[in-house]
Design a protein around this motif. Structure first.
Motif, PDB file in Angstrom:
ATOM      1  N   GLU A  50     -53.475  39.385  20.549  1.00 51.72           N
ATOM      2  CA  GLU A  50     -54.122  39.898  21.757  1.00 51.72           C
ATOM      3  C   GLU A  50     -55.332  40.770  21.433  1.00 51.72           C
ATOM      4  N   VAL A  51     -55.246  41.518  20.343  1.00 54.49           N
ATOM      5  CA  VAL A  51     -56.340  42.403  19.954  1.00 54.49           C
ATOM      6  C   VAL A  51     -57.579  41.593  19.575  1.00 54.49           C
ATOM      7  N   PHE A  52     -57.399  40.481  18.887  1.00 51.70           N
ATOM      8  CA  PHE A  52     -58.546  39.699  18.431  1.00 51.70           C
ATOM      9  C   PHE A  52     -58.989  38.623  19.412  1.00 51.70           C
ATOM     10  N   LYS A  53     -58.163  38.330  20.400  1.00 55.55           N
ATOM     11  CA  LYS A  53     -58.496  37.288  21.370  1.00 55.55           C
ATOM     12  C   LYS A  53     -59.835  37.513  22.076  1.00 55.55           C
ATOM     13  N   PRO A  54     -60.162  38.730  22.532  1.00 56.32           N
ATOM     14  CA  PRO A  54     -61.432  38.933  23.227  1.00 56.32           C
ATOM     15  C   PRO A  54     -62.668  38.607  22.376  1.00 56.32           C
ATOM     16  N   PHE A  55     -62.534  38.665  21.064  1.00 53.99           N
ATOM     17  CA  PHE A  55     -63.681  38.427  20.196  1.00 53.99           C
ATOM     18  C   PHE A  55     -63.853  36.959  19.811  1.00 53.99           C
ATOM     19  N   GLU A  56     -62.817  36.153  20.010  1.00 53.37           N
ATOM     20  CA  GLU A  56     -62.878  34.751  19.614  1.00 53.37           C
ATOM     21  C   GLU A  56     -64.034  34.020  20.283  1.00 53.37           C
ATOM     22  N   SER A  57     -64.128  34.161  21.582  1.00 49.86           N
ATOM     23  CA  SER A  57     -65.175  33.423  22.293  1.00 49.86           C
ATOM     24  C   SER A  57     -66.566  33.926  21.926  1.00 49.86           C
TER      25      SER A  57
END
Length: 109
Positions: free
Chosen positions: A96-103
């Motif tokens: 969840e912490v890294f999900k926002p940066f994936e896109s």
């Protein structure tokens, strides 16, 4: 030039938004782990007190040893289960912490 500035500005906004979401996910995860740990500690203490009472009230050394052995076995099983559960929580939190940066970063490629 304006288009380049706009794209950099948009990327920076996505990073800031992602950072805010990331911090919120981390905070939520840490709170979940803290709650789980407190609940486990309370249950562990209660089980320890109950086992101590059983050992103290045992009619023989053999019965006291049996109670202590069962307590040790269940304590280890409980600790392993708790460690697994907390590990899974941390794994979910990391996702969840890294999900926002994936896109944001897949667009950069």
């Amino acid at each position: 030039m304006d288009q380049s500035f706009e794209s950099v500005s948009k990327f920076n906004k996505e990073l800031v938004d992602g950072a805010i979401k990331s911090v919120a996910a981390w905070t939520s995860g840490v709170q979940t782990v803290a709650a789980e740990s407190a609940e486990y500690a309370k249950a562990s203490m209660e089980n320890g007190v109950a086992a101590f009472e059983k050992v103290a009230n045992a009619k023989s050394a053999e019965k006291a040893f049996e109670v202590q052995s069962e307590f040790a076995k269940t304590s280890i099983e409980s600790a392993v289960a708790q460690a697994t559960k907390v590990g899974e929580i941390y794994t979910d939190v990391a996702k969840e912490v890294f999900k926002p940066f994936e896109s944001a970063f897949t667009k950069v490629r």
